[in-house]
Design an enzyme around this catalytic site. Structure first.
Site, PDB file in Angstrom:
ATOM      1  N   TRP A  48      55.238 -91.342   2.239  1.00 13.85           N
ATOM      2  CA  TRP A  48      56.731 -91.676   2.571  1.00 13.85           C
ATOM      3  C   TRP A  48      57.274 -90.546   3.262  1.00 13.85           C
ATOM      4  O   TRP A  48      58.512 -90.733   3.625  1.00 13.85           O
ATOM      5  CB  TRP A  48      57.602 -91.922   1.111  1.00 13.85           C
ATOM      6  CG  TRP A  48      58.958 -92.480   1.278  1.00 13.85           C
ATOM      7  CD1 TRP A  48      59.177 -93.391   2.130  1.00 13.85           C
ATOM      8  CD2 TRP A  48      60.046 -92.163   0.629  1.00 13.85           C
ATOM      9  NE1 TRP A  48      60.645 -93.847   1.949  1.00 13.85           N
ATOM     10  CE2 TRP A  48      61.088 -93.052   0.934  1.00 13.85           C
ATOM     11  CE3 TRP A  48      60.348 -91.531  -0.559  1.00 13.85           C
ATOM     12  CZ2 TRP A  48      62.380 -93.253   0.316  1.00 13.85           C
ATOM     13  CZ3 TRP A  48      61.562 -91.332  -1.294  1.00 13.85           C
ATOM     14  CH2 TRP A  48      62.610 -92.069  -0.363  1.00 13.85           C
ATOM     15  N   ASP A  49      56.640 -89.505   3.627  1.00 16.51           N
ATOM     16  CA  ASP A  49      57.174 -88.475   4.338  1.00 16.51           C
ATOM     17  C   ASP A  49      58.456 -87.737   3.699  1.00 16.51           C
ATOM     18  O   ASP A  49      59.445 -87.328   4.288  1.00 16.51           O
ATOM     19  CB  ASP A  49      57.368 -88.789   5.809  1.00 16.51           C
ATOM     20  CG  ASP A  49      56.281 -88.658   6.703  1.00 16.51           C
ATOM     21  OD1 ASP A  49      55.052 -88.378   6.244  1.00 16.51           O
ATOM     22  OD2 ASP A  49      56.231 -89.117   7.897  1.00 16.51           O
TER      23      ASP A  49
END
Lengths: 107, 586
Positions: A48-49
């Site tokens: 998801w960074d």
């Protein structure tokens, strides 16, 4: 996209029962390669960074790279955690550098 | 470090625990529920079951830049309810909204005392205001701060334990079963009362970035929130409400990031490709750039369909100081958006930020989807309380409201515990059945070595929902025929889950995530089919019933799955107005 692991810097958090990136990743994605003793991301499409691993890595061995479908090479965003603040360094694809120091906790 | 998968059920170690209050999901809402319970009664045993690590689990993993629901000095509860009601197209549980608003500010102020930096106005002691109900914070580490407090209050935390079903005695919930994604053990936690707070459901629909290498999880909502809290309630026969009110929103294009940070925070208007200020010019009667969120979600879709896309938020009038402040906001919430701008080499004073819709989510903190609860946040299953994104009826809770609702659920659960007089026993047959269900994909891998990996089932489901149930590639539009097609194939997929295989514990978690998502998707389709009208264009657009039908559908659509037969019954519940005034205006 998963964080890139700098294999020179990553020491697999030897003193820990599992690397800190593995302990913290909300998606259970970071783990240790038992042969190389270095961290890696087991499912590269699922990150998801959120940068939780990058923030916690004691060696500064992790770097978030955007998927190429979103942005061009080679921009960088590097956090440096302090006790009550975080310092971000951002370098865009044209080499322009920006720095941000942000409070994270009240003193 | 990963443990090997069991090759037989006999190998699986069982951990049997007993607690007073079990909280499933240690995100924002669950943590506040746990702390509130300990504050009310320090002698109570409180256990949190968390599938990730409490320090960074749930929606706040990357941080947060604002609390979007705070009653500033002079604002009233009635004003808050009227605003929330108008944003949601006039249909909310006003009794729940009032009870939430009564304690809405408490968690935010508590968080500040614990160390969360909140911005103040330069000339006073008031919090810095962003929009009508928003205050700005420096929240990149707010979840870490909250987790510390959960530990300090003496709660038991089970990290990396995936909840799979409730333990029940009749229809009473007496805890939950799960498995350790690191240790491969079965966890059976018996509890006097249970709070479910696992968050909403992402990954039901295909995101439009999915075809890019490593882009599958470019979602606005936390992709690790897969709707497990809804699914375990559906399977146990809990009544659910308003799944059809999907959370579709205007997001930054490609990055799929939050947009209120720019549009509300810096008053940048929405424009189309022709430079027209779409909201301001065509939707002035509905509030312009502050129009209800479903209107704002629908506008870029309409503009694209009319050949006037792409759309933007016009950042070209921002000052360099404002742009720097905006980047700081993003660094506190979704830091990689700043990387995104750097990777585009984009100077937003020259080039505005493009916007588009997101893949639809089921998120009760933004819309009204979730468990049907009463003012104590008790669900229709005795012993089970719901808070945050899984609790229905109260849209526009956001971070502050979900936290406050955790407190309400804990208070309700403690009252329930104090009233309890009949002891319960764990049904060992029920545990054995659940154990076999949990580890089936692992055992199939051993016995057959062939079947379906969770990701392929997930992708099939996501494409089905996207194309036939109003996903982003269909501009959120749907009709009866498409929904029925989706339902038919969802049922096939559900039946096919018996072929799931898991090659390690992470994949076993993925297998249960897709099983849970399928249960949520099935209920969602039933809700979408039932509402034969278009109440919230953008969130719920029925092309075959394009108008609002107040005569039949000015009410809540609820459902209950029969745990014995698996049949899903859909029915309506009346809307009750508590706060007077025009329901469609703030």
């Amino acid at each position: 996209m998963p964080p890139r692991v700098n294999k020179e810097k990553c020491d697999g958090c030897k003193a820990e029962h599992e690397p800190l990136c593995e302990q913290i990743c909300p998606g259970d994605l970071m783990t240790l390669n038992p042969e190389t003793r270095k961290a890696y991301c087991r499912s590269t499409r699922d990150c998801w960074d959120c940068m939780s691993c990058v923030k916690i890595c004691p060696q500064g061995a992790l770097e978030t790279k955007l998927p190429y479908q979103l942005g061009y090479y080679p921009a960088k965003l590097i956090p440096l955690m302090g006790t009550n603040k975080i310092t971000w360094t951002c370098i865009d694809i044209n080499g322009k550098v920006e720095r941000f120091v942000i409070k994270t906790r009240n003193d | 470090m990963a443990t090997k998968l069991p090759t037989s059920l006999a190998e699986v170690q069982e951990v049997m625990l007993e607690t007073d209050l079990l909280v499933i999901g240690a995100g924002n809402s669950g943590c506040f529920a746990a702390i509130e319970a300990k504050k009310l009664n320090p002698n109570l045993k409180v256990t949190l079951m968390e599938k990730a690590h409490i320090d960074r689990s749930g929606c706040l993993a990357a941080g947060m830049d604002a609390i979007n629901t705070y009653l500033k000095k002079g604002r009233t509860i009635e004003e808050f309810v009227r605003w929330s009601r108008s944003q949601a197209g006039g249909l909310i549980r006003e009794d729940l909204a009032v009870s939430l608003a009564e304690i809405l500010n408490q968690p935010t102020e508590q968080w500040e005392e614990w160390g969360l930096p909140i911005d103040y106005e330069e000339d006073g002691d008031e919090y810095h205001t962003r929009g009508k109900w928003d205050i700005t914070i420096k929240g990149s580490e707010m979840k870490v701060i909250l987790a510390e407090k959960v530990r300090e209050h003496g709660c038991e935390i089970l990290n990396r334990v995936v909840a799979t079903n409730y333990l029940t005695d009749g229809n009473r919930v007496i805890g939950a079963v799960g498995f350790g994604v690191r240790d491969g053990k079965l966890y059976v936690v018996k509890a006097k009362a249970t709070v479910v707070s696992t968050g909403g459901a992402a990954g039901i629909y295909k995101p439009y970035q999915a075809d890019g290498v490593d882009s599958h999880h470019y979602l606005w909502y936390c992709p690790f929130n897969v709707g497990t809290g809804y699914a375990i309630g559906i399977r146990a026969g809990a009544e659910m409400t308003t799944f059809e009110m999907r959370w579709c929103a205007t997001r930054t294009k490609d990055f799929n990031g939050p947009i209120d940070t720019i549009s509300v925070g810096y008053k940048t208007p929405m424009i189309n490709a022709k430079g027209e200020k779409v909201l301001e010019e065509r939707y002035a009667h509905l509030g312009g750039d502050a129009a209800p969120r479903f209107i704002r979600a629908n506008v870029p879709m309409e503009e694209w369909q009319a050949g006037r896309g792409p759309c933007y938020v016009d950042t070209r009038g921002m000052t360099p100081e404002q742009i720097r402040d905006m980047k700081i906001d993003y660094l506190n919430e979704r830091p990689s958006f700043v990387l995104f701008l750097a990777a585009r080499g984009q100077d937003i004073r020259q080039e505005p930020i493009e916007i588009y819709g997101n893949d639809p989510y089921i998120v009760g903190g933004h819309t009204a989807s979730g468990y049907w609860v009463d003012r104590k946040r008790a669900t229709t299953l005795p012993g089970l309380f719901a808070s945050g994104d899984v609790a229905g009826g109260t849209p526009n809770k956001f971070v502050g409201g979900c936290a406050a609702e955790g407190m309400l659920a804990a208070r309700g659960a403690l009252e329930y515990i104090n009233r309890l007089n009949s002891p319960t026993k764990v049904n060992s047959e029920q545990v054995a059945v659940e154990k076999a269900r949990i580890f089936a994909p692992a055992l199939r891998q051993t016995s057959e070595g062939d079947g379906l990996i969770p990701k392929e089932v997930e992708e099939r489901m996501q494409r089905l929902m996207d194309e036939y149930a109003g996903g982003i590639h269909q501009f959120f539009r749907m009709n009866k025929e498409g929904l029925e097609y989706a339902l038919k194939h969802l049922r096939l997929l559900k039946d096919q889950t018996k072929y799931l295989i898991a090659r390690d514990l992470h994949e076993l978690m993925e297998a249960h995530e897709v099983v849970d998502r399928l249960d949520v998707a099935e209920v969602l389709i039933h809700h979408l089919l039932y509402r034969e009208e278009t109440r919230w264009p953008g969130w719920q657009t029925r092309t075959d019933f394009p108008s609002r039908n107040d005569e039949k559908f000015d009410c809540f659509v609820n459902s209950r799955r029969n745990p014995e037969t698996g049949e899903i019954e859909v029915f309506s519940r009346p809307y009750e107005q508590v706060v007077p005034g025009d329901r469609y205006r703030p």
